[in-house]
Design an enzyme around this catalytic site. Structure first.
Site, mmCIF file in Angstrom:
data_model
loop_
_atom_site.group_PDB
_atom_site.id
_atom_site.type_symbol
_atom_site.label_atom_id
_atom_site.label_comp_id
_atom_site.label_asym_id
_atom_site.label_seq_id
_atom_site.Cartn_x
_atom_site.Cartn_y
_atom_site.Cartn_z
ATOM 1 C CG ASN A 109 -1.829 -1.183 1.272
ATOM 2 O OD1 ASN A 109 -2.871 -1.179 0.640
ATOM 3 N ND2 ASN A 109 -1.441 -2.226 1.997
ATOM 4 C CG LEU A 110 4.361 1.006 -2.435
ATOM 5 C CD1 LEU A 110 5.020 0.908 -3.805
ATOM 6 C CD2 LEU A 110 5.396 0.946 -1.322
ATOM 7 C CE LYS A 111 1.436 6.268 -6.255
ATOM 8 N NZ LYS A 111 0.927 6.730 -7.547
ATOM 9 C CG ASN A 112 -3.213 3.520 3.112
ATOM 10 O OD1 ASN A 112 -3.129 4.130 4.163
ATOM 11 N ND2 ASN A 112 -4.272 2.831 2.767
ATOM 12 C CE1 TYR A 113 -0.413 11.649 6.306
ATOM 13 C CE2 TYR A 113 -2.423 10.927 7.393
ATOM 14 C CZ TYR A 113 -1.281 11.695 7.383
ATOM 15 O OH TYR A 113 -0.990 12.508 8.440
#
Length: 131
Positions: A109-113
């Site tokens: 989930n590389l782009k999960n804040y």
């Protein structure tokens, strides 16, 4: 052709003896729901149990198991991450072990804040930003 791997069978929380003392709290959508969200059954059930443990203010190893299950289904659920973090601290759980778990979840989930925020909170507690 490679053989299919059998996925482990998920036992519903309602059928697990360790959850028998918890009365699930369903989502309160109100009387008039314009567009109901059709959550998968396992996610809906897990969230019903999550609301129950929050209501009871429970912080325990089973809460960590429940919250891990939920964030694996929905890694953007900020409230679950926050409760998980508080549970880790209150149960004196290994933050290093949690960081290892975060590496696995973050890589998917590389782009999960929310994932990265949780990881940052762990690093601040551990005080080693290079881990």
């Amino acid at each position: 052709m490679a053989p299919k791997e059998d996925k482990p069978v998920k036992i519903p929380y309602s059928q697990r003896p360790e959850w028998a003392d918890i009365e699930p709290v369903p989502q309160a959508d109100g009387e008039y729901v314009l567009v109901p969200i059709m959550y998968p059954a396992d996610y809906k059930e897990a969230m019903d149990y999550f609301r129950a443990i929050v209501k009871a203010q429970e912080y325990s190893p089973r809460v960590l198991e429940l919250t891990e299950s939920i964030v694996r289904m929905n890694p953007a659920h900020y409230s679950v991450w926050q409760y998980r973090y508080q549970t880790l601290l209150r149960t004196n759980s290994s933050l290093e072990d949690e960081l290892k778990l975060m590496d696995k979840i973050a890589s998917q989930n590389l782009k999960n804040y929310q994932v990265w925020h949780h990881r940052r909170l762990l690093q601040l507690q551990i005080r080693d930003p290079f881990k």
